[in-house]
Motif scaffolding. Sequence first.
Motif, mmCIF file in Angstrom:
data_model
loop_
_atom_site.group_PDB
_atom_site.id
_atom_site.type_symbol
_atom_site.label_atom_id
_atom_site.label_comp_id
_atom_site.label_asym_id
_atom_site.label_seq_id
_atom_site.Cartn_x
_atom_site.Cartn_y
_atom_site.Cartn_z
ATOM 1 N N ILE A 86 -8.673 12.268 51.228
ATOM 2 C CA ILE A 86 -10.118 12.696 51.705
ATOM 3 C C ILE A 86 -11.161 12.147 50.868
ATOM 4 O O ILE A 86 -12.352 12.745 51.072
ATOM 5 N N GLY A 87 -10.976 11.173 50.329
ATOM 6 C CA GLY A 87 -12.035 10.338 49.939
ATOM 7 C C GLY A 87 -12.839 10.944 48.561
ATOM 8 O O GLY A 87 -14.053 10.625 48.133
ATOM 9 N N GLY A 88 -11.952 11.622 47.737
ATOM 10 C CA GLY A 88 -12.571 12.201 46.442
ATOM 11 C C GLY A 88 -12.382 11.101 45.338
ATOM 12 O O GLY A 88 -12.161 10.063 45.421
ATOM 13 N N ARG A 89 -13.074 11.672 44.226
ATOM 14 C CA ARG A 89 -13.178 10.683 42.943
ATOM 15 C C ARG A 89 -11.802 10.976 42.108
ATOM 16 O O ARG A 89 -11.526 9.756 41.523
ATOM 17 N N GLY A 90 -11.113 12.196 41.691
ATOM 18 C CA GLY A 90 -10.163 12.497 41.157
ATOM 19 C C GLY A 90 -9.763 13.618 40.651
ATOM 20 O O GLY A 90 -10.400 14.770 41.154
ATOM 21 N N ALA A 91 -8.967 13.784 39.775
ATOM 22 C CA ALA A 91 -8.136 14.997 39.414
ATOM 23 C C ALA A 91 -8.347 15.117 37.916
ATOM 24 O O ALA A 91 -8.117 14.224 37.451
ATOM 25 N N MET A 92 -8.493 16.462 37.470
ATOM 26 C CA MET A 92 -8.550 16.629 36.014
ATOM 27 C C MET A 92 -7.238 17.303 35.637
ATOM 28 O O MET A 92 -6.946 18.363 36.252
ATOM 29 N N THR A 93 -6.813 17.234 34.324
ATOM 30 C CA THR A 93 -6.030 18.261 33.717
ATOM 31 C C THR A 93 -6.126 18.176 32.253
ATOM 32 O O THR A 93 -6.838 17.211 31.383
ATOM 33 N N PRO A 94 -5.725 19.401 31.607
ATOM 34 C CA PRO A 94 -5.706 19.482 30.024
ATOM 35 C C PRO A 94 -4.451 18.839 29.512
ATOM 36 O O PRO A 94 -3.562 18.645 30.441
ATOM 37 N N HIS A 143 -0.442 5.641 38.642
ATOM 38 C CA HIS A 143 -0.794 6.129 39.880
ATOM 39 C C HIS A 143 -1.983 6.151 40.770
ATOM 40 O O HIS A 143 -2.213 5.798 41.851
ATOM 41 N N ALA A 144 -2.853 6.759 39.829
ATOM 42 C CA ALA A 144 -4.334 7.068 40.032
ATOM 43 C C ALA A 144 -4.858 5.436 40.474
ATOM 44 O O ALA A 144 -5.542 5.527 41.468
ATOM 45 N N ALA A 145 -4.595 4.367 39.628
ATOM 46 C CA ALA A 145 -4.996 3.086 39.818
ATOM 47 C C ALA A 145 -4.643 2.688 41.065
ATOM 48 O O ALA A 145 -5.494 1.769 41.914
ATOM 49 N N THR A 146 -3.220 2.949 41.628
ATOM 50 C CA THR A 146 -2.931 2.299 42.816
ATOM 51 C C THR A 146 -3.572 3.112 43.964
ATOM 52 O O THR A 146 -3.429 2.386 45.204
ATOM 53 N N LEU A 147 -4.294 4.214 43.790
ATOM 54 C CA LEU A 147 -4.766 4.852 44.951
ATOM 55 C C LEU A 147 -6.461 4.549 44.829
ATOM 56 O O LEU A 147 -7.172 4.963 45.889
ATOM 57 N N GLY A 148 -6.877 4.259 43.829
ATOM 58 C CA GLY A 148 -8.143 3.995 43.745
ATOM 59 C C GLY A 148 -9.138 5.003 43.199
ATOM 60 O O GLY A 148 -10.311 5.342 43.557
ATOM 61 N N VAL A 149 -8.203 6.012 42.432
ATOM 62 C CA VAL A 149 -9.199 7.277 42.183
ATOM 63 C C VAL A 149 -8.865 7.414 40.604
ATOM 64 O O VAL A 149 -8.269 6.464 39.998
ATOM 65 N N GLU A 150 -9.101 8.685 40.090
ATOM 66 C CA GLU A 150 -9.224 8.663 38.618
ATOM 67 C C GLU A 150 -8.550 9.639 38.270
ATOM 68 O O GLU A 150 -8.653 10.939 38.857
ATOM 69 N N LEU A 151 -8.030 9.978 36.831
ATOM 70 C CA LEU A 151 -7.211 11.025 36.351
ATOM 71 C C LEU A 151 -8.335 11.264 35.316
ATOM 72 O O LEU A 151 -8.643 10.466 34.446
ATOM 73 N N TYR A 152 -8.627 12.644 34.952
ATOM 74 C CA TYR A 152 -9.583 12.870 33.716
ATOM 75 C C TYR A 152 -8.762 13.892 32.999
ATOM 76 O O TYR A 152 -8.401 14.960 33.540
ATOM 77 N N LEU A 153 -8.979 13.497 31.712
ATOM 78 C CA LEU A 153 -8.311 14.311 30.777
ATOM 79 C C LEU A 153 -9.506 15.269 30.211
ATOM 80 O O LEU A 153 -10.341 14.754 29.389
ATOM 81 N N GLU A 154 -9.203 16.646 30.375
ATOM 82 C CA GLU A 154 -9.938 17.664 29.606
ATOM 83 C C GLU A 154 -9.605 18.223 28.308
ATOM 84 O O GLU A 154 -8.451 18.990 28.308
#
Length: 265
Positions: free
Chosen positions: A94-102, A138-149
Amino acid sequence: MNMICVQEQHLPGESMEEKWDIAQEWGFDGIELRGKGDFGFRERLPELRRAAARGIPMPTVCVEMMHFIGAFDAEQRQDAIVQMKSLLDVMAEIGGRGAMTPASYGMFSDRLPPFVSPRSTEEDRKVLIDGLGQVGAHAATLGVELYLEPLNRYENHMVRRLDDAVSLIKEIGLDSVKVAADTYHMNIEEADPAAALLAAGPYIGHVQASDSNRLEPGSGHIDWALFGSTIRAIGYTGPIALESRLSGPAQDVLPASPVLLRRFL
């Protein structure tokens, strides 16, 4: 200019289109999504594709599960990795930036009984490096980011400060893994939140805003002027999403929040 987002659960409406109409009316620039486990987020893909095609900004998703990549149980850890990859798949679609997780939530706190974790600090780090590395790749292959909270000491024992997250990210060595800075948790864990944000600046990929009491900005005692000047100082131009409980009905209290934040950003 930073996009000010509101999490979707605060918005009335049956469809994303209805929610977006309300978000704009209340002064927000985008919607932060919530991603349930058991592939619940993936099941929403048709709805989210339609919303994206209509230009609704949905830059980020916050995972909504009860176990995460730092779980003590190996099966739960593996499921968390699979679920996070699925969230990233949807965000890329959907053209988003990324997803976050603790690292974890509600699993163990060394500030509450029994006070002694069943896993050593070294084992904690090994588990997190492995999980974050897998999802980050996996995020890198998709061009998005993983955010560690980082979460506060009462909700999590592994990653509580921004520098904890930065240390892990440096060891992983992937540009696709960044820090999600949350003002509520920083208010508890950082001796000097502004200095901590400055130090972590190059690694900040996402920011969540709520006040010192976990309510919407303006309901507590966080220094929003200092927050805004620090955000400008580190050159962060990404979204700032409200992740908070509310002090009253959403329609009464939320419209003031984007006004407050924009005053200082």
